[in-house]
Scaffold this motif. Structure first.
Motif, mmCIF file in Angstrom:
data_model
loop_
_atom_site.group_PDB
_atom_site.id
_atom_site.type_symbol
_atom_site.label_atom_id
_atom_site.label_comp_id
_atom_site.label_asym_id
_atom_site.label_seq_id
_atom_site.Cartn_x
_atom_site.Cartn_y
_atom_site.Cartn_z
ATOM 1 N N LEU A 175 0.835 -1.202 0.000
ATOM 2 C CA LEU A 175 0.000 0.000 0.000
ATOM 3 C C LEU A 175 0.870 1.253 0.000
ATOM 4 C CD1 LEU A 175 -2.711 -1.088 2.573
ATOM 5 C CD2 LEU A 175 -3.050 -0.779 0.136
ATOM 6 N N TYR A 176 1.915 1.227 0.796
ATOM 7 C CA TYR A 176 2.783 2.405 0.858
ATOM 8 C C TYR A 176 3.605 2.540 -0.412
ATOM 9 C CZ TYR A 176 5.435 6.088 3.199
ATOM 10 O OH TYR A 176 5.987 7.296 3.546
ATOM 11 N N ALA A 177 3.994 1.423 -1.004
ATOM 12 C CA ALA A 177 4.769 1.473 -2.249
ATOM 13 C C ALA A 177 3.973 2.171 -3.344
ATOM 14 C CB ALA A 177 5.148 0.062 -2.680
ATOM 15 N N VAL A 178 2.716 1.770 -3.520
ATOM 16 C CA VAL A 178 1.883 2.387 -4.557
ATOM 17 C C VAL A 178 1.631 3.855 -4.219
ATOM 18 C CG1 VAL A 178 -0.378 2.352 -5.661
ATOM 19 C CG2 VAL A 178 0.833 0.201 -5.214
ATOM 20 N N TYR A 179 1.413 4.145 -2.946
ATOM 21 C CA TYR A 179 1.211 5.529 -2.519
ATOM 22 C C TYR A 179 2.419 6.391 -2.886
ATOM 23 C CZ TYR A 179 1.201 9.433 0.817
ATOM 24 O OH TYR A 179 1.272 10.670 1.392
ATOM 25 N N LEU A 180 3.624 5.889 -2.601
ATOM 26 C CA LEU A 180 4.828 6.654 -2.924
ATOM 27 C C LEU A 180 4.940 6.911 -4.423
ATOM 28 C CD1 LEU A 180 7.701 5.199 -0.686
ATOM 29 C CD2 LEU A 180 6.416 7.319 -0.384
ATOM 30 N N VAL A 181 4.765 5.863 -5.219
ATOM 31 C CA VAL A 181 4.897 6.020 -6.665
ATOM 32 C C VAL A 181 3.887 7.049 -7.176
ATOM 33 C CG1 VAL A 181 4.650 4.866 -8.888
ATOM 34 C CG2 VAL A 181 5.884 3.741 -7.025
ATOM 35 N N ASN A 182 2.660 7.000 -6.686
ATOM 36 C CA ASN A 182 1.645 7.957 -7.115
ATOM 37 C C ASN A 182 2.023 9.392 -6.777
ATOM 38 O OD1 ASN A 182 -0.003 5.983 -8.180
ATOM 39 N ND2 ASN A 182 -1.303 5.816 -6.368
ATOM 40 N N GLN A 183 2.745 9.572 -5.683
ATOM 41 C CA GLN A 183 3.115 10.925 -5.262
ATOM 42 C C GLN A 183 4.328 11.460 -6.004
ATOM 43 O OE1 GLN A 183 1.625 12.944 -3.221
ATOM 44 N NE2 GLN A 183 0.349 11.751 -1.821
ATOM 45 N N PHE A 210 11.150 15.468 4.745
ATOM 46 C CA PHE A 210 10.306 15.135 3.590
ATOM 47 C C PHE A 210 9.667 13.753 3.751
ATOM 48 C CE2 PHE A 210 9.923 13.055 -0.578
ATOM 49 C CZ PHE A 210 8.988 13.893 -1.172
ATOM 50 N N ALA A 211 10.465 12.766 4.174
ATOM 51 C CA ALA A 211 9.927 11.412 4.347
ATOM 52 C C ALA A 211 8.851 11.386 5.422
ATOM 53 C CB ALA A 211 11.052 10.445 4.691
ATOM 54 N N GLU A 212 9.015 12.194 6.457
ATOM 55 C CA GLU A 212 8.004 12.247 7.517
ATOM 56 C C GLU A 212 6.714 12.911 7.036
ATOM 57 O OE1 GLU A 212 10.661 12.407 11.599
ATOM 58 O OE2 GLU A 212 10.573 14.192 10.326
ATOM 59 N N LYS A 213 6.839 13.840 6.126
ATOM 60 C CA LYS A 213 5.639 14.450 5.549
ATOM 61 C C LYS A 213 4.840 13.418 4.750
ATOM 62 C CE LYS A 213 7.708 19.068 5.035
ATOM 63 N NZ LYS A 213 8.130 20.121 4.061
ATOM 64 N N LEU A 214 5.555 12.639 3.960
ATOM 65 C CA LEU A 214 4.877 11.584 3.199
ATOM 66 C C LEU A 214 4.154 10.629 4.134
ATOM 67 C CD1 LEU A 214 7.619 10.753 0.542
ATOM 68 C CD2 LEU A 214 5.311 11.550 0.023
ATOM 69 N N ARG A 215 4.810 10.235 5.196
ATOM 70 C CA ARG A 215 4.217 9.294 6.141
ATOM 71 C C ARG A 215 3.032 9.925 6.881
ATOM 72 N NH1 ARG A 215 5.599 4.621 9.128
ATOM 73 N NH2 ARG A 215 3.604 4.028 10.082
ATOM 74 N N LEU A 216 3.147 11.206 7.187
ATOM 75 C CA LEU A 216 2.072 11.915 7.876
ATOM 76 C C LEU A 216 0.785 11.892 7.055
ATOM 77 C CD1 LEU A 216 1.985 13.519 10.581
ATOM 78 C CD2 LEU A 216 2.296 15.594 9.225
ATOM 79 N N LEU A 217 0.909 12.171 5.770
ATOM 80 C CA LEU A 217 -0.266 12.157 4.892
ATOM 81 C C LEU A 217 -0.792 10.746 4.689
ATOM 82 C CD1 LEU A 217 0.399 14.775 2.067
ATOM 83 C CD2 LEU A 217 -1.524 14.697 3.645
ATOM 84 N N PHE A 218 0.116 9.806 4.535
ATOM 85 C CA PHE A 218 -0.325 8.418 4.338
ATOM 86 C C PHE A 218 -1.109 7.927 5.550
ATOM 87 C CE2 PHE A 218 0.233 3.841 4.845
ATOM 88 C CZ PHE A 218 -0.197 3.378 3.615
ATOM 89 N N ASP A 219 -0.618 8.196 6.746
ATOM 90 C CA ASP A 219 -1.310 7.741 7.951
ATOM 91 C C ASP A 219 -2.689 8.379 8.075
ATOM 92 O OD1 ASP A 219 0.798 6.134 8.630
ATOM 93 O OD2 ASP A 219 1.668 7.525 10.076
ATOM 94 N N ALA A 220 -2.816 9.617 7.598
ATOM 95 C CA ALA A 220 -4.121 10.259 7.644
ATOM 96 C C ALA A 220 -5.092 9.626 6.655
ATOM 97 C CB ALA A 220 -3.974 11.754 7.347
ATOM 98 N N GLN A 221 -4.582 9.218 5.516
ATOM 99 C CA GLN A 221 -5.433 8.632 4.490
ATOM 100 C C GLN A 221 -5.657 7.142 4.693
ATOM 101 O OE1 GLN A 221 -3.683 9.714 0.710
ATOM 102 N NE2 GLN A 221 -3.495 11.866 1.307
ATOM 103 N N PHE A 222 -4.680 6.465 5.353
ATOM 104 C CA PHE A 222 -4.783 5.022 5.620
ATOM 105 C C PHE A 222 -4.500 4.791 7.104
ATOM 106 C CE2 PHE A 222 -3.644 5.516 1.189
ATOM 107 C CZ PHE A 222 -4.426 4.574 0.531
ATOM 108 N N PRO A 223 -5.453 5.150 7.974
ATOM 109 C CA PRO A 223 -5.174 5.136 9.415
ATOM 110 C C PRO A 223 -4.976 3.748 10.010
ATOM 111 C CG PRO A 223 -7.500 5.566 9.012
ATOM 112 C CD PRO A 223 -6.839 5.612 7.674
#
Length: 798
Positions: free
Chosen positions: A590-598, A684-697
């Motif tokens: 899930l995180y892999a696809v999220y990263l690629v999309n971003q 930057f990596a923490e920002k990505l994780r922050l948004l991901f956790d909000a969207q995929f809690p």
């Protein structure tokens, strides 16, 4: 009539081929294995020769022209067992090429009869039976099987056991466990696999335990190395629980007299065969020349192999190592030494786990050389100094009238050593506690992997078999319920992200007015169920992921849904998007696809940071590879044009936390605060994780660590040794080498996807260029390991 020997004949042949009579537990285990239909669990203390038992399954496979897998939890252990099994095959009259090795980094003779693999490789093949034929497999050996209870590795063992075809016999080799009989019952009840149990409690080489309260480590080791071979307590393994501490101890010991006559000359000849000119090589060579080895993940693989070879040749008196070595890596020692019994970060250290302690204790005593093994635990150096002081102080009588003695006693009283404030200590009672602690129990640990869930749903949309799988785990009833709830949350997460459609459909999201009406009609329903809350949150987060403009509206409309009945899906049909998850193996899909999309609009530095963050670099190494501050590496387009805006709009962080400049007054205020209260600035990596956790809690088992090692080594022109030396990373260079290899594999894996803003060709060109630079970097260090990593990736289709 078949010309293949019967199992009775094979048992006789194998026993006749043994170089020495087996111990009672070995003989019982061998007889049970050759008569068992589905396998054997062997539980015996470390040091009771379980490898000899394991080889029986491989002996049978070679003689019956079937395939056998030998699995271990660690790559280092796998590579060692590979060499041992090749030696065994040759001893039995077969070719060394009849034994193969498959790990994440290396592949040798992958079509061989005997395959030595890390446990994850076998599970991966069971998940892809269309590509791997198990009809000709006769046996699977699972070494170090007590890892079944490991929070990280345990799920691999458990799923593998559940998915093995019934015709395959298992040979499970474990240290002593506290619930072996119950485990066998569970395996029979939950997976319809009946295995025999063989338990042993006696070691061939008994252990002697000694608390050392009056010697410092250097003194103790030097005393152990004194005398002829019959009196020496070496070779010894000194266990530390920190890689830096390993080096520190080794440096202390290198000036001591540790070698017997003639050893140093032999060492000089051996060391001249190798190149120690780069990285930690010069320092390691000095230590080895004085009879001291160092062995941990921070040592490059080529150096670790040298240390293992020298120790096995009895040319080293001491090897300082981490507890990873206790997991079965074959460094035969007469003694083990524990300079401490505590493990963990400073100020929050804990007594080591009994299972870890028993593994460490078991490394002492070599069956072929020793009549007894020795385990020494040392007191804290402060306590040693106090004990020595007390001996001197007590030698002066309390009732003395001698003025000189009175003056000496007063002077000693003034100089009395004391324990330091904030320092953590251990004592002899802790050592006794670890010796007497009961064996750990085998129990299910860890969570259902996302990759397995997506694979199973792709194979069949039926959810009930998944519920049955979770229900079969070796857990108490409360944890069984938690496991079922977690499965529901995972299904809801996949649905909210558009990867599956559920039947029956989840209840529709209600408007605020409908929610209010429902509350008025059902006043008794005061609390939303867990699954309903998660479903509502998932719906809201899905909407949030569409565009920044929609965030405010979605947040206003996303209200909890009050429903009486717990929702449960019975089917989960994959959407076309699911295919993007199925190709991801090394990280959370899930995180892999999220990263690629971003990352379509990201610059190269942002992409590197994103990729590095998912490689799980150990914290001790990550602290040495910190991401540069914003002044040194300004935010890129993805941060400034998308992430920062969405984070602020969603209320997840302030603009100052995202790197906005502070006023002079704000800077002064921050300086005045204690460090732990200062403003958190997100990388930057923490920002990505922050948004991901909000969207995929509800995405579990996701670990990210900001790091800037790949980026920095490329700033050094890809010169590995120049980077390592300039940054003083020699003591951790093995960790960084592995980090770079993992990055290469990740880039190859992610090249099958592409962001919406880029074509597949553009994305693959970018990732391919980065992978090529890293490949050349790694080839400078260890071309053999690097090339085999790439070969393995190519054959795996990455």
């Amino acid at each position: 009539m078949s010309d293949l020997p019967s199992r009775d004949e094979l048992a006789t042949r194998y026993l006749d081929a043994l170089p020495y009579p087996p111990y009672p537990v070995q003989e019982e285990a061998l007889l049970q294995y050759f008569t068992a239909q589905q396998g054997v669990l062997v539980c015996a203390p470390t040091g009771t020769g379980k490898t000899l038992i394991a080889e029986a399954a491989l002996f049978e496979a070679l003689h019956t022209r079937t395939v056998a897998y030998y699995t271990t939890p660690l790559i280092a252990l796998t590579e060692q067992k590979f060499t041992e099994m090749q030696d065994a095959a040759e001893r039995w009259g077969f070719s060394r090429d009849d034994v193969g090795l498959v790990t994440g980094n290396r592949r040798v003779n992958p079509d061989a009869t005997i395959l030595v693999v890390v446990a994850e490789i076998l599970l991966n093949r069971l998940l892809h039976t269309e590509a791997f034929d198990f009809s000709c497999v006769s046996a699977v050996v699972m070494d170090e099987f007590h890892n079944f209870a490991d929070p990280e590795r345990g799920m691999v063992w458990e799923l593998t056991l559940g998915m093995l075809p019934p015709h395959i016999r298992v040979l499970l080799l474990s240290a002593t466990v506290g619930n072996a009989f119950e485990f066998c019952q569970w395996l029979r009840h939950s997976h319809n696999r009946s295995i025999e149990l063989v338990q042993g409690t006696e070691r061939k080489v008994p252990l002697s335990y000694q608390w050392v309260g009056d010697e410092l480590l250097n003194e103790q080791i030097e005393k152990m190395a004194d005398g002829d071979d019959t009196k020496r307590y070496t070779p010894a393994l000194v266990f530390a629980f920190n890689r830096d501490v390993c080096w520190s101890i080794a440096e202390q010991l290198k000036g001591k007299t540790l070698l017997a006559d003639g050893q140093q000359k032999r060492l000089a000849v051996e060391l001249d065969r190798f190149d120690f000119s780069q990285g930690a090589g010069p320092k390691l060579k000095q230590l080895l020349f004085r009879g001291v080895g160092v062995h941990h993940a921070g040592i490059l693989p080529k150096y670790r192999r040298i240390v293992e070879d020298l120790f096995q040749k009895k040319l080293l008196s001491v090897c300082v190592c981490t507890e990873t070595l206790s997991a079965g890596i074959n460094l035969p020692a007469r003694s083990v030494v524990l300079p401490t019994l505590l493990k963990g970060p400073p100020g929050d250290m804990k007594l080591i786990e009994p299972s870890t302690a028993h593994q460490i204790f078991g490394r002492a005593g070599r069956p072929q050389f020793d009549n007894q093994g020795y385990v020494f635990a040392l007191a804290h150096e402060d306590d040693v100094k106090h004990l020595r002081w007390k001996v001197k102080y007590d030698q002066i009588p309390e009732d003395t009238k001698d003025p000189n003695l009175l003056r000496a006693k007063k002077d000693l009283k003034r100089k009395m050593p004391t324990r330091r404030q904030g320092e953590q200590y251990w004592q002899e009672s802790h050592f006794l506690q670890l010796q007497k602690a009961p064996a750990g129990k085998l129990t299910s640990r860890g969570s259902l992997p996302w990759r397995l869930l997506t694979y199973l749903l792709d194979a069949s949309p039926d959810v009930d078999p998944l519920r049955n799988l979770v229900g079969k785990r070796l857990l108490d009833s409360a944890k069984q319920v938690q496991g079922q709830k977690q499965l529901d949350r995972m299904l809801m997460t996949l649905w909210a992200a558009g990867y599956v459609t559920l039947e029956p459909p989840p209840p529709p999201r209600q408007s605020p007015a409908e929610v209010a009406a429902a509350k008025a009609a059902e006043p008794a329903v005061a609390k939303q169920t867990e699954t309903e809350r998660l479903m509502s949150a998932a719906l809201a987060q899905l909407a949030k992921s569409k565009s920044p403009a929609a965030v405010a509206t979605v947040k206003a409309e996303a209200k909890p849904v009050e429903v009486v009945n717990e929702y449960k899906a019975h089917k989960a049909f994959p959407t076309p998007e699911m295919k993007r998850l199925l190709g991801i193996r090394s990280i959370n899909p899930l995180y892999a696809v999220y990263l690629v999309n971003q990352l379509g609009i990201a610059d190269r530095n942002e992409r590197i940071q994103a990729f590095e963050s998912v490689l799980e670099m150990p914290g001790t190494a990550a602290r040495l590879a910190r991401v540069p501050f914003y002044d040194d590496m300004p935010p890129g387009p993805l941060a400034t044009q998308r992430l920062d805006m969405e984070i602020v709009q969603m209320g997840l962080a302030t603009v100052q936390q995202l790197g906005a400049p502070l006023t002079p007054e704000e800077k002064e205020e921050q300086r005045s605060l204690p460090y732990e209260q200062r403003l958190k600035i997100y990388s930057f990596a923490e920002k990505l994780r922050l948004l991901f956790d909000a969207q995929f809690p509800d995405v579990h088992t996701l670990y990210t660590t900001p790091a800037w090692a790949v980026g920095e080594v490329l700033e050094f022109g890809g010169q590995f040794n120049k980077y390592i030396t300039a940054r003083g990373l020699q003591k951790q260079e093995g960790v960084f080498f592995r980090h770079f290899l993992r990055m290469i594999l990740l880039l190859k894996e992610l090249s099958s996807l592409h962001p919406p803003e880029l074509t597949l060709t553009e994305w693959q060109t970018e990732l391919g260029d980065l992978a090529s630079q890293l490949t050349e970097c790694c080839r400078q260090v260890d071309p053999e390991s690097t090339d085999k990593t790439l070969e393995d990736a190519d054959k795996a289709g990455l």
